[in-house]
Design an enzyme around this catalytic site. Structure first.
Site, PDB file in Angstrom:
ATOM      1  N   SER A 181       0.952  -1.255  -0.082  1.00 44.61           N
ATOM      2  CA  SER A 181      -0.133  -0.092   0.225  1.00 44.61           C
ATOM      3  C   SER A 181       1.048   1.049   0.108  1.00 44.61           C
ATOM      4  CB  SER A 181      -0.944   0.094   1.415  1.00 44.61           C
ATOM      5  OG  SER A 181      -1.602   1.316   1.689  1.00 44.61           O
ATOM      6  N   TYR A 214      -3.697  -0.831   9.892  1.00 47.08           N
ATOM      7  CA  TYR A 214      -3.473  -1.134   8.610  1.00 47.08           C
ATOM      8  C   TYR A 214      -1.924  -0.605   8.142  1.00 47.08           C
ATOM      9  CZ  TYR A 214      -4.594  -0.805   3.590  1.00 47.08           C
ATOM     10  OH  TYR A 214      -4.590  -1.070   1.924  1.00 47.08           O
TER      11      TYR A 214
END
Ligand code: NAP
Length: 253
Positions: A145, A158
């Site tokens: 990410s 996350y």
């Protein structure tokens, strides 16, 4: 000659979380390049199955909840029974929880870390071991990410998980490169999927994000196909431990 480098005819790819979103886009791209697909999902990936089979490839659906490592042996043994094992593993399944760092719960920490990081590692371990046992070349692609590179905001578990994915990609590549296993990652930018629905529905955040993307648009699942086929194919045989951003230029700003 160069097109052959990207040919995946006769290969088998395990793709986690491919009923929708980026996982579906990557499964379809791999099928188009010649791969059979072992689809690992919590729900039936009916649309993905239909579209992969329409391309003339075989499709095996394995039901698994990757919140724990319990289903990993079954995933690998089903791939073995149906296709004689897999050549490619796409660790795509992932989730995100949003809350201020002061409010963030232990549950939201564990739920995200378990799928995004722990199951990713142990599925890679099992897949890698099977490749070594069978003397088969392996390609692992982890989905990282922008928050593998940046801190983000209101997404502590996350950020921790995706920063961990970048580090683990390097570690596994270091240990397994000589065993014929390439481990790399793709870091998608801001893509229009369920994962970013909350951001896209927030007019202020959506404007801020879009204003920072040099390409001037949110990404789509199809935008990941080129990088996925590259990292799954012979074309990337000397690429190890790299995290490739597919982000419309976001990290360059
Ligand atoms: P998505 O549409 O929410 O897809 C996530 C996938 O992961 C779904 O198939 C989901 O299954 C699966 N999944 C979640 N928890 C699972 C579990 N416990 N067991 C098995 N499967 C599980 O979002 P997406 O954007 O396509 O996300 C795919 C990957 O890309 C994720 O790792 C995400 O972090 C990453 N990513 C996305 C973006 C973006 O902008 N969209 C950016 C960077 C990275 P269900 O449908 O059953 O929930």
């Amino acid at each position: 000659m160069s097109a052959k480098l990207f040919d995946l005819s006769g290969k088998t790819a395990i793709v986690t979380g491919c009923n929708t979103g980026l996982g579906q886009g990557m499964a379809l791209g791999l099928a188009e390049a010649g791969c059979n697909i072992v689809a690992v999902n919590r729900s039936e990936p009916k649309e993905t199955q239909q579209r992969v089979e329409a391309l003339g490839r075989s499709f095996l659906s394995v039901h698994a909840d990757l919140a724990t490592t319990a289903p990993i042996d079954d995933i690998l043994s089903q791939a073995e029974q149906r296709f004689g094992g897999a050549d490619i593993l796409i660790n795509n399944a992932g989730l995100i929880r949003r809350a201020d760092a002061f409010e963030f719960s232990e549950q939201d920490w564990d739920d995200v870390i378990n799928v995004n990081l722990k199951s990713l590692f142990f599925l890679s371990q099992g897949f890698g071991q099977a490749c070594v046992d069978k003397r088969r070349q392996g390609k692992i692609i982890n989905i990282a990410s922008m928050l593998s590179f940046q801190g983000g905001i209101r997404v502590p578990s996350y950020t921790a998980s995706k920063s961990g994915v970048l580090g683990l990609t390097r570690l596994m590549a270091n240990e397994w490169a000589t065993k014929g296993i390439n481990v790399n990652a793709i870091a998608p930018g801001y893509m229009a999927t369920n994962n970013t629905e909350a951001l896209r529905n927030d007019p202020e955040r959506s404007r801020e994000i879009l204003g920072r993307i040099p390409a001037g648009r949110w990404g789509s699942p199809e935008d990941l196909v080129g990088a996925t086929v590259f990292l799954a194919s012979r074309a990337s045989d000397y690429v190890n431990g790299h995290t490739l951003a597919v982000d419309g230029g976001w990290l360059s700003r």
